[in-house]
Structure formats: structure tokens, C-alpha cells
Design a protein around this motif. Structure first.
Motif, PDB file in Angstrom:
ATOM      1  N   ASN A  34       0.790  -1.236  -0.409  1.00  0.00           N
ATOM      2  CA  ASN A  34      -0.479   0.554  -0.299  1.00  0.00           C
ATOM      3  C   ASN A  34       0.850   1.378   0.273  1.00  0.00           C
ATOM      4  N   ALA A  35       1.818   0.925   0.848  1.00  0.00           N
ATOM      5  CA  ALA A  35       3.394   2.513   0.855  1.00  0.00           C
ATOM      6  C   ALA A  35       3.527   2.936  -0.478  1.00  0.00           C
ATOM      7  N   LEU A  36       4.096   1.459  -1.295  1.00  0.00           N
ATOM      8  CA  LEU A  36       4.743   2.354  -2.759  1.00  0.00           C
ATOM      9  C   LEU A  36       3.084   2.319  -3.273  1.00  0.00           C
ATOM     10  N   ASP A  37       2.734   1.345  -3.744  1.00  0.00           N
ATOM     11  CA  ASP A  37       1.437   2.132  -4.727  1.00  0.00           C
ATOM     12  C   ASP A  37       0.753   4.080  -3.774  1.00  0.00           C
ATOM     13  N   ALA A  38       1.405   4.240  -2.863  1.00  0.00           N
ATOM     14  CA  ALA A  38       1.320   5.651  -2.464  1.00  0.00           C
ATOM     15  C   ALA A  38       2.435   6.443  -2.872  1.00  0.00           C
ATOM     16  N   GLY A  39       2.942   6.001  -3.637  1.00  0.00           N
ATOM     17  CA  GLY A  39       3.921   7.431  -3.934  1.00  0.00           C
ATOM     18  C   GLY A  39       4.905   6.271  -2.819  1.00  0.00           C
ATOM     19  N   SER A  58       4.972   3.253   8.496  1.00  0.00           N
ATOM     20  CA  SER A  58       5.050   4.082   7.818  1.00  0.00           C
ATOM     21  C   SER A  58       5.132   4.828   6.486  1.00  0.00           C
ATOM     22  N   ASP A  59       4.765   5.369   5.896  1.00  0.00           N
ATOM     23  CA  ASP A  59       5.432   5.819   4.613  1.00  0.00           C
ATOM     24  C   ASP A  59       5.133   7.275   4.377  1.00  0.00           C
ATOM     25  N   ASP A  60       6.003   7.946   3.475  1.00  0.00           N
ATOM     26  CA  ASP A  60       5.739   9.260   3.083  1.00  0.00           C
ATOM     27  C   ASP A  60       5.364   9.571   2.159  1.00  0.00           C
ATOM     28  N   GLY A  62       0.985   9.635  -0.861  1.00  0.00           N
ATOM     29  CA  GLY A  62       0.356  10.838  -0.668  1.00  0.00           C
ATOM     30  C   GLY A  62      -0.703  10.470  -0.224  1.00  0.00           C
ATOM     31  N   GLY A  63      -0.490  10.036   1.098  1.00  0.00           N
ATOM     32  CA  GLY A  63      -1.657   9.735   2.387  1.00  0.00           C
ATOM     33  C   GLY A  63      -3.048   9.478   2.296  1.00  0.00           C
ATOM     34  N   MET A  64      -4.343   9.805   2.809  1.00  0.00           N
ATOM     35  CA  MET A  64      -5.711  10.120   2.200  1.00  0.00           C
ATOM     36  C   MET A  64      -6.338  11.174   3.283  1.00  0.00           C
ATOM     37  N   PRO A  71     -14.060   4.498   4.403  1.00  0.00           N
ATOM     38  CA  PRO A  71     -13.951   3.471   3.519  1.00  0.00           C
ATOM     39  C   PRO A  71     -12.401   2.519   3.345  1.00  0.00           C
ATOM     40  N   ALA A  72     -11.023   3.587   3.549  1.00  0.00           N
ATOM     41  CA  ALA A  72     -10.212   2.531   3.644  1.00  0.00           C
ATOM     42  C   ALA A  72      -9.570   0.666   4.468  1.00  0.00           C
ATOM     43  N   VAL A  73     -11.117   0.614   5.238  1.00  0.00           N
ATOM     44  CA  VAL A  73     -10.997  -0.373   6.248  1.00  0.00           C
ATOM     45  C   VAL A  73     -11.878  -1.178   5.523  1.00  0.00           C
ATOM     46  N   ALA A  77     -13.333  -1.782  -1.080  1.00  0.00           N
ATOM     47  CA  ALA A  77     -12.937  -0.435  -1.450  1.00  0.00           C
ATOM     48  C   ALA A  77     -11.803  -0.015  -1.475  1.00  0.00           C
ATOM     49  N   THR A  78     -11.724   0.060  -2.598  1.00  0.00           N
ATOM     50  CA  THR A  78     -10.064   1.018  -3.122  1.00  0.00           C
ATOM     51  C   THR A  78     -10.272   2.086  -4.069  1.00  0.00           C
ATOM     52  N   SER A  79      -9.386   2.899  -4.101  1.00  0.00           N
ATOM     53  CA  SER A  79      -8.802   3.629  -4.767  1.00  0.00           C
ATOM     54  C   SER A  79      -8.331   3.058  -6.140  1.00  0.00           C
ATOM     55  N   LYS A  80      -7.484   2.716  -6.159  1.00  0.00           N
ATOM     56  CA  LYS A  80      -7.442   1.638  -7.655  1.00  0.00           C
ATOM     57  C   LYS A  80      -7.987   0.967  -9.071  1.00  0.00           C
ATOM     58  N   ILE A  81      -9.053   1.042  -8.434  1.00  0.00           N
ATOM     59  CA  ILE A  81      -9.885   0.564  -9.974  1.00  0.00           C
ATOM     60  C   ILE A  81     -11.070   0.483  -9.572  1.00  0.00           C
ATOM     61  N   MET A  93      -0.019  -2.473  -7.232  1.00  0.00           N
ATOM     62  CA  MET A  93       0.789  -3.432  -6.633  1.00  0.00           C
ATOM     63  C   MET A  93      -1.050  -3.411  -5.516  1.00  0.00           C
ATOM     64  N   GLY A  94      -1.850  -2.987  -4.705  1.00  0.00           N
ATOM     65  CA  GLY A  94      -3.089  -4.026  -4.909  1.00  0.00           C
ATOM     66  C   GLY A  94      -4.032  -3.149  -5.543  1.00  0.00           C
ATOM     67  N   PHE A  95      -5.078  -4.549  -5.465  1.00  0.00           N
ATOM     68  CA  PHE A  95      -6.232  -3.557  -6.036  1.00  0.00           C
ATOM     69  C   PHE A  95      -8.022  -4.408  -5.455  1.00  0.00           C
ATOM     70  N   ARG A  96      -7.760  -5.583  -4.421  1.00  0.00           N
ATOM     71  CA  ARG A  96      -8.664  -6.438  -3.983  1.00  0.00           C
ATOM     72  C   ARG A  96      -9.464  -4.878  -3.390  1.00  0.00           C
ATOM     73  N   GLY A  97      -8.685  -4.348  -2.476  1.00  0.00           N
ATOM     74  CA  GLY A  97      -9.698  -3.243  -1.568  1.00  0.00           C
ATOM     75  C   GLY A  97     -10.346  -4.398  -0.290  1.00  0.00           C
ATOM     76  N   GLU A  98      -9.414  -4.979  -0.028  1.00  0.00           N
ATOM     77  CA  GLU A  98      -9.558  -5.780   1.660  1.00  0.00           C
ATOM     78  C   GLU A  98      -8.346  -6.481   2.306  1.00  0.00           C
ATOM     79  N   ALA A  99      -7.324  -5.615   2.126  1.00  0.00           N
ATOM     80  CA  ALA A  99      -6.273  -6.195   2.858  1.00  0.00           C
ATOM     81  C   ALA A  99      -6.872  -5.325   4.245  1.00  0.00           C
ATOM     82  N   LEU A 100      -6.747  -3.646   4.454  1.00  0.00           N
ATOM     83  CA  LEU A 100      -6.931  -3.478   5.498  1.00  0.00           C
ATOM     84  C   LEU A 100      -7.954  -3.752   6.403  1.00  0.00           C
ATOM     85  N   ALA A 101      -9.572  -3.987   5.752  1.00  0.00           N
ATOM     86  CA  ALA A 101     -10.544  -4.320   5.877  1.00  0.00           C
ATOM     87  C   ALA A 101     -10.365  -5.969   6.506  1.00  0.00           C
TER      88      ALA A 101
END
Ligand code: ADP
Ligand code: MG
Length: 628
Positions: A34-39, A58-60, A62-64, A71-73, A77-81, A93-101
């Protein structure tokens, strides 16, 4: 009335978690992706109690927005597709929108995020699927996800977690699988407040490989590259002599994601075929870039498998990339020339000659490591003295050796002592003296075979195969009788191993003890060799041996158990310690080998089932020469 019900959301999430969250390493994988997807350009991972108590990433990036925290949890629910078509053009890397949940359904989660332009951060906590309120807080730009008490809600899973060392090992391997594909990102891994990995951002994949697996390996890797239609194969691959005992050294990445793929594996195997022993595996790091529309990554919950649009093409490209390299590199020359200089080769040759021709003491004094040995742990055997000591050094009894060498160590470089025999009238003869005629009538040819005259013809013996069988039986017997002698190393040998190999220390502790090997964890990716079987001490390279042994246990340990696994381990020990084809033997050694042959059970075959001996009777010879 119908009995089918739609499941509550919490249960749906927990079922999903069952698929992708197996242990702390899986949580780390999801959060880092997720951190990589956030750049992110920098990602920090913190573990406490092997990840059981805390996993924080922790990452640096784009944040939310605060509105996105809930929605993230939320499941699916995903912002990727957004729509069907996106599924076949995955860029993230992600797209299924279920990891955090999923994670939030089996642990306590705290999400803190701040967009780079925002004044404040916002946080959200989820406990047992219950969402708290979104609140402002202070935090630097980027996102932190804290996961506490993993599996507190699923005691059955929690029970499956292993020791901290093992879990940290899995996390480290997971980190390697991500960091190797993303050298441009800086990573930091901390366990119990100690930094175990600090990986500076670099443009160089070789550097990353060195960070994880050592300079020594990284240095010898050969670069490969092949550009095809929509498929780019890049990589760093080891020359064949760097082979390993396990297939885990095949790292394949597709569009930045670690995958396992049978087409790619087959191509790799094919490329190395005939260059390495069929039982060994090559070391390769392959980075494939394929148009996202040419591959389906939605095949496996953790995305470790993919489906290619044209698997044959991918196979062909990988094979060609490696083959071109191997044809273009004179591997044999490298084999002898690159790793050993002429001087060094001569030194090795001389050492081998010494090894076989000089009395034990002389050669031991030249070896500082052996001088650092503590006395053996068990009483040495009360068998016959080894043939060489008796023959070459008439005046040198065990007392002469004891200063520099433990008495049992003597055996390691000689043949195993002859087995105890029933007492007879004459004093126990040494094996060589016992077989004067056989020795006199044996001849080593091509430094590989022994031709021996027998009562009714000749036999031809494969020296390696026979010695292997003898050592195997010796080891087996000693283990069965609990008299395998081990040597404690005063300076433990530190061996760098892939982090997921640490698990073997736990899961195969009994077997390791049985075969006289004591290994302790010495960090997230190294083990310390504390004791080693005396019989093998001087015959094998200990670090190499430990690496191969852990590979073997990891590879076979799941399928083979008990006796079978022990057999495999003994097999490997015997094979590595036995004289090789090409080793010159002295007449005494030939005699000892032949004497032992008589006693070794099933000496007509090596442990792999290959014959050790061919026999030609006088009759066969006469027939061949048309004498009758
Ligand atoms: P997925 O990654 O498949 O979309 P996740 O459950 O892993 O599903 O994450 C859900 C969403 O939460 C992501 O789509 C993303 O928008 C957001 N998110 C998660 N982690 C981060 C992060 N570290 N930085 C920014 N956004 C994040
Ligand atoms: Mg994700």
C-alpha cells in the motif's frame, strides 16, 4: 423455510483474512505494498514481539483524506480500480480492496494519515471490526498503519505463529521480495527497537541483492537483458557453479511484484540444464516487465501467481535471455579462472595432496581454525586406530596429537575407523595391515576408479560412490548407537542464510541434534554453527554445508519426515565428505577404503542407488578375448 443467510460483514472479512493474512509477514506485505502504491520514497517497518504485539508501517507517500479513512478499512473498497476493464490493466500492487479490512477483522488497527498539503493528520481506530471516530491528530505527511495483537480474535491462528526469530525471518524474506524489486525506495526494518535492515535508496539492483544476500554472491552475478514484443526480461543470474540446494533462490518479479511461475521456472531450468547438477538449483533474480494487459494478476489471493496471455512467448524470452548470456560467457573458463587465481589453485591442489599424504598432525598445524577446536563432546571411539596414524607415524600415538588436535578429529581427515570386531588372539590389526594383498593388487586409474584383482577376476570401483556409501553407513550406525562424535567450535562459524531458513532451527531441532549439528540463530539472517560432526569436520566447507543443509530441510522438510528426512541428510553429508573423482589416493588410503568396503553394508551401491563396483570374472574376460 430457507436456511441460507448472507454472512455478516465481520465474518466476510475474517474469511478473506484467512486467505491472505497468515502471519506477521503477510501483514507487512500488504501494508508495504500500500505504501508503494501511495508513491512512498521511504518506508519504515517496526515489529515488536515478532509482529505479534505490534507491526507498524510508516510511509512518506500521498496519504489519505479524512473522508477516505473509513472506506480504507471497508471490505471491497479501493481507490485503485473503478470498473471491469481496469481489472485487466492493473498498474498498482493492490486492487482487491480487502487487505486493510481483513487485517482490521483479526487485529486492533490504528490508521493515521495526512496528505502532503494538509495542515493536520487524522486517525481512525478499528477494534474487532468496530470503527471508532475519525479524529484530527498530529503526524508528518504520509501514512502510518499500526497493527496490534495480531489474531487476538482468532486464537486458532495465533497458535500457529512460531518464535520471534522465525517470524522476523519471514518478515525479512518478505521485505526482500519487495525491496529487491524497488531499489529506488529506502527501507528500514526495526525489531524490538533494534534496526535490523537499513536499505538506502539506490539505482542499483546488485546493491540491493548484496544488502540481503551478501557481497560475495552479488559480485559474481551476471547481468542479462532481452527486449521482446511487450516483454522485457532483465536480471542478475549466478554462474552455474554458484548453485544451491533449493529452488527458493529463484527470484522472479513481474512488474515489480514477486511471483512464482512454472513457465518462467521451466525456462530457467532449461537454460541451466547440463550446466549444473540436476539435483541443484540456480540462483537467479529476474525482473520481467510485461504490458499489464498481457497478464492476469487476479488469480491468487496474494497475487503470487499470474496467468499469461502468451506463456510460450514469455518462456521463450526468458530462456533466450539466459542462453545468450551463457553462450557469450565462457563459463568453464570462469569456473576455474575467475574464482581462483593460478596461485590459489596451486595452493588448493597442494593442500589436497597434503591432505592425503601427510600425517594428521602436520596438516592440522597449518590450519588455524582447527587449532581453535575445543575437545570433543563425547568420548572418542574405542575402535581400532585409524590406519594412517598407525602406518605413517609409528611413534605418534594419540598423546602426540592431543595438544593441537582433539583425538577424535584425527578421524575426520582419515577414513573412519574400522568397526570393532570380536576379540581375536592377535592384536587388533589396522585396516591397511589387514589387507596387504588387496592393497598391493589395487590400482587407482584416472584418479577416479580403483581396479582391484580378485580371486576370480577384477573389480572396478568408483572411489567416490564407495566412500560415500561407507561414510553413510558409518554415520547411520553411529547415530543409531548414539555415539556420533561432535566437535564444539570455540569460535562459532557465522553463516549468512536467507531469513526464512531460521525456521528450520526450530522445526528440525531434533534432527539437527541427531546428526551432531548445533546451530543457533545469530541475527535476522545468520546462524552460528556451534558444533559439527567430527567425522565431517575437515572434509567439508562448513558454511556451504550449513547453507545446503538448511535448504534441504526447507525443501524436503515438509514432504519427508523422520527416517526419510534423516536419510536425505545423511546422504548429503556422505556425498559432500566423500573423496571426489579426481582426488589422488595414497596406497594406504586405497587399502583402507577396500578394507572398509568389506564391512560396509550394501557397499555394492552408493546411497543414491548407483553401483559402486563393477565385476569382471576371469570367465567374462576369457569370453571377451575369445579364448573360449
Ligand atoms: P487495495 O490496496 O487493494 O486498494 P487495501 O485494503 O490494501 O486495498 O487499501 C484500501 C485503500 O486504502 C487503498 O485503495 C488506498 O486508497 C488506501 N490506502 C491504504 N494504505 C494506504 C497508504 N499507506 N497510503 C495511502 N493510501 C492508502
Ligand atoms: Mg492493498
Amino acid at each position: 423455510m430457507g436456511i441460507i443467510r448472507t454472512l455478516p460483514q465481520s465474518l466476510i472479512s475474517r474469511i478473506a483474512a484467512g486467505e491472505c493474512i497468515e502471519r506477521p509477514a503477510s501483514v507487512v506485505k500488504e501494508l508495504v505494498e500500500n505504501a508503494l502504491d501511495a508513491g512512498a520514497g521511504r518506508i519504515e517497518i517496526t515489529l515488536r514481539d515478532g509482529g505479534r504485539e505490534l507491526i507498524a508501517v510508516s510511509d512518506d507517500g500521498g496519504g489519505m483524506d479524512p473522508d477516505d479513512l473509513v472506506p480504507a478499512v471497508t471490505q471491497h473498497a479501493t481507490s485503485k480500480i473503478r470498473e471491469d476493464a481496469d481489472l485487466f490493466n492493473i498498474q498498482s500492487m493492490g486492487f482487491r480492496g480487502e487487505a486493510l479490512a481483513s487485517i482490521a477483522s483479526v487485529a486492533r488497527v490504528r490508521l493515521v494519515s495526512r496528505r502532503p498539503g494538509a495542515d493536520v493528520a487524522h486517525e481512525l481506530t478499528v477494534e474487532a471490526g468496530e470503527l471508532g471516530a475519525v479524529r484530527p491528530c498530529t503526524a508528518p505527511p504520509g501514512t502510518t498503519v499500526e497493527v496490534r495483537d495480531l489474531f487476538y480474535a482468532v486464537p486458532a491462528r495465533r497458535k500457529f505463529l512460531r518464535t520471534n526469530q522465525t517470524e522476523v525471518g519471514h518478515v525479512t524474506e518478505q521485505l526482500a521480495r519487495i525491496a529487491l524489486a524497488h531499489p529506488e525506495v529506502e527501507f528500514l526494518l526495526r525489531s524490538q527497537d533494534r534496526v535490523t535492515h537499513r536499505l538506502a535508496a539506490t539505482g542499483d539492483r546488485r546493491q540491493r541483492i548484496a544488502d540481503f544476500y551478501g557481497e560475495e554472491l552479488a559480485r559474481v552475478l551476471l547481468p542479462v537483458r532481452r527486449d521482446g514484443d511487450g516483454v522485457v526480461v532483465e536480471g542478475l543470474v549466478a554462474p552455474p557453479q554458484e548453485s544451491r540446494g533449493s529452488g527458493k533462490w529463484e527470484y522472479v518479479f513481474l512488474n515489480g511484484r514477486y511471483i512464482r511461475d512454472r513457465f518462467v521456472s521451466h525456462a530457467v531450468k532449461e537454460a541451466y540444464r547440463s550446466l549444473i547438477d540436476p539435483h541443484r538449483y540456480p540462483v537467479v533474480f529476474l525482473f520481467l516487465t510485461v504490458r499489464p494487459t498481457d497478464v492476469d494478476v487476479n488469480v491468487h489471493p496474494t497475487k503470487i501467481e499470474v496467468r499469461w496471455r502468451d506463456s510460450n512467448y514469455v518462456h521463450g524470452q526468458v530462456l533466450a535471455a539466459l542462453r545468450e548470456k551463457f553462450l557469450g560467457t565462457r563459463l568453464e573458463h570462469r569456473l576455474q579462472g575467475a574464482s581462483l587465481g593460478d596461485d590459489e589453485r596451486e595452493r588448493v591442489r597442494q593442500a589436497m595432496v597434503d591432505f592425503f599424504t601427510h600425517p594428521p598432525r602436520t596438516s592440522y598445524e597449518g590450519r588455524p581454525r582447527v587449532g581453535a577446536m575445543a575437545p570433543p563432546q563425547h568420548a572418542p571411539d574405542v575402535g581400532a586406530p585409524s590406519p594412517q596414524a598407525t602406518q605413517d607415524q609409528p611413534g605418534a600415538g594419540p598423546a602426540d596429537n592431543s595438544a593441537a588436535v582433539a583425538p577424535g578429529a584425527q578421524e575426520a581427515r582419515n577414513w573412519p575407523a574400522a568397526p570393532a570386531r570380536p576379540p581375536t588372539a592377535r592384536p587388533m590389526p589396522s585396516a591397511a595391515l589387514d589387507m596387504p594383498t588387496a592393497a598391493a593388487r589395487a590400482l587407482q586409474v584416472h584418479r577416479s576408479y580403483l581396479v582391484v584383482e580378485t580371486d576370480d577376476g577384477v573389480m572396478i570401483i568408483d572411489q567416490h560412490a564407495l566412500h560415500e556409501r561407507i561414510l553413510y553407513e558409518e554415520l547411520r550406525q553411529r547415530i543409531a548407537e548414539r555415539r556420533l562424535e561432535t566437535q564444539r567450535l570455540l569460535l562459532p562459524e557465522i553463516v549468512r542464510v536467507p531469513p526464512d531458513r531460521l525456521e528450520a532451527l526450530e522445526s528440525h531441532a531434533e534432527l539437527l541434534a541427531q546428526v551432531g549439528i548445533e546451530l543457533t540463530a545469530a541475527g535476522p539472517q545468520s546462524v552460528a554453527l556451534q558444533s559439527f560432526p567430527t567425522l565431517l569436520l575437515e572434509r567439508v566447507d562448513q558454511s556451504r554445508f550449513v547453507l545446503d543443509l538448511l535448504d534441504l530441510l526447507a525443501e524436503q522438510g515438509r514432504r519427508a519426515t523422520g527416517e526419510l528426512l534423516l536419510h536425505r541428510v545423511l546422504d548429503m553429508m556422505a556425498c559432500k565428505a566423500a573423496v571426489k573423482a579426481g582426488d589422488p589416493l595414497t596406497p594406504d588410503e586405497i587399502a583402507a577404503l577396500l578394507a572398509r568396503r568389506e564391512h560396509a553394508e550394501r557397499s555394492s551401491h552408493c546411497p543414491h542407488g548407483r553401483p559402486t563396483t563393477l565385476r569382471l570374472s576371469l570367465r567374462d574376460l576369457e569370453r571377451q578375448f575369445h579364448r573360449r
